[in-house]
Design a protein around this motif. Sequence first.
Motif, short mmCIF file in Angstrom:
data_model
loop_
_atom_site.label_atom_id
_atom_site.label_comp_id
_atom_site.label_asym_id
_atom_site.label_seq_id
_atom_site.Cartn_x
_atom_site.Cartn_y
_atom_site.Cartn_z
N GLN A 132 -7.30 -147.61 8.62
CA GLN A 132 -7.45 -146.46 7.50
C GLN A 132 -6.29 -145.58 7.84
OE1 GLN A 132 -10.86 -144.03 8.25
NE2 GLN A 132 -11.36 -144.86 10.17
N SER B 223 -14.01 -143.76 0.17
CA SER B 223 -13.14 -142.27 -0.56
C SER B 223 -11.79 -142.96 -1.13
CB SER B 223 -12.54 -141.66 1.03
OG SER B 223 -11.91 -142.72 1.69
N ASP C 97 -12.44 -137.99 3.51
CA ASP C 97 -13.03 -139.01 4.29
C ASP C 97 -13.49 -138.66 5.68
OD1 ASP C 97 -14.17 -141.31 5.62
OD2 ASP C 97 -12.38 -142.25 5.61
N SER D 50 -15.18 -139.81 7.97
CA SER D 50 -15.06 -141.24 8.72
C SER D 50 -15.98 -140.95 9.80
CB SER D 50 -13.52 -141.08 9.12
OG SER D 50 -13.34 -142.21 10.01
N SER E 96 -16.92 -145.51 4.74
CA SER E 96 -16.57 -144.03 4.13
C SER E 96 -14.92 -144.13 3.93
CB SER E 96 -16.50 -143.17 4.84
OG SER E 96 -16.19 -142.95 6.08
#
Length: 447
Positions: A278, A422, A436, A438, A418
């Motif tokens: 991510q 997102s 996010d 997270s 997430s």
Amino acid sequence: MKIQQFEDKGLAHYSYAILSECQKQVVLVDPARNPQPYYDFAQEQGATIVGVIETHPHADFVSSHLEIHQQTGAIIYTHSLVGADYPHTAFDEGVVLEIGKIKLKSLHTPGHSPDSISIVLEHDGKDKAVFTGDTLFIGDVGRPDLRENAGNLTAKREELARQMYHSTREKLMYLADDVVVYPAHGAGTLCGKALSEANSSTIGQEKRSNPALQDMTEDQFVTYLTSDQPFIPKYFGYDVALNKQGAPNYQESLLAVKRLEKNSKPEKDALIIDARPQAEFKKGHLAGAYNLQNGGKFETWLGSIVDPKETFYLLAQDDKTLDELIDKASRIGYESKIKGAFVMDAVAAVASPEMDVARFKEHPEHYTIVDLRNASEVKDKKYFANALNIPLPELRERAMEIPTDKPVVIHCAGGYRSAAGSSIVEAALPTAKVFDLSEAINEFRPL
């Protein structure tokens, strides 16, 4: 006699090789998509694979039964109610397959599906084990709601739940207490709701501790079994049909996936699955891409977010990871849905905004909060009073329900969902500011 269990951790799937050491013959039960581990086992034992038993057409993974038949000549056994399109021998209740001193006896145990069977292994005249497929798990039984719109035979969940009541109580629970239970799944599968981490048990232990096997009326059992089941991924019906037909050759299917040049640019509005970590995704990604990171449940989430009618591009940070992801996609039959696969190591034009967690903590009311967890998770533990609950598998279809008059904060239980969620909301609501939360969700106490 020897029983070898094989595990696919990503799909929480167990398959089995039953070896007759005197005959040097192997019968497989519910093999995974990649047949090579079973070939290796047979070779190590100096044995030949002579049979493959399918307990039912699986919804959550693709089996290699047809390929093994084509490569080895092994006979495929399954219940006649499957209506299988591949060459097979009916393995209905009462049929016995003998290899040496081993007898494999079919029990028709509908409940998870109308065509489910369990296989009782008898050795030297005594029942030793039962391979229960998705009928009886360790600590649970199979869910009854997957065959309402899939398979050769369809059935409503209430009808299957009643069949499960009778299959467990009139057949499986009549086996001796010391018979070992070998299921097709363990904890983490979506084919049940409360499985144990154990990979085997006994009939006696399950009768004592499995909640689904305790004393209750048929109506009470139906209520118990049909409530609080997990979501049904989009790919489940597709896999039932593919397993009924028989999947294509595993290696040939992997090689058929089109490889594109590094840092390719798919056409506008293409569905893109970006599996990079991510942090890399948020620095810069292709417009509209979904950040579905490589991880233990990649294939499950891929098949929950992407419909089997769709095609998609798949990208990763390096060739090794890309190969791994294509393999994972193949386990649910999605390698044929990959329009193109490529490595991306460039920073693309679209960046995701960085979350200011401290500011959010001060004034959470200034944000629209979206909770991606399943309804049962929210029921057990809620973090924000006014959060909008849209489970991740429903997010693509329901993203337009999210108000955009405030910045949007997406959260789940630990950060994996997430990241995906997102990115989905970013793509669906391009004018909104989407954050996010997270792993920072762990800094918040449940209400």
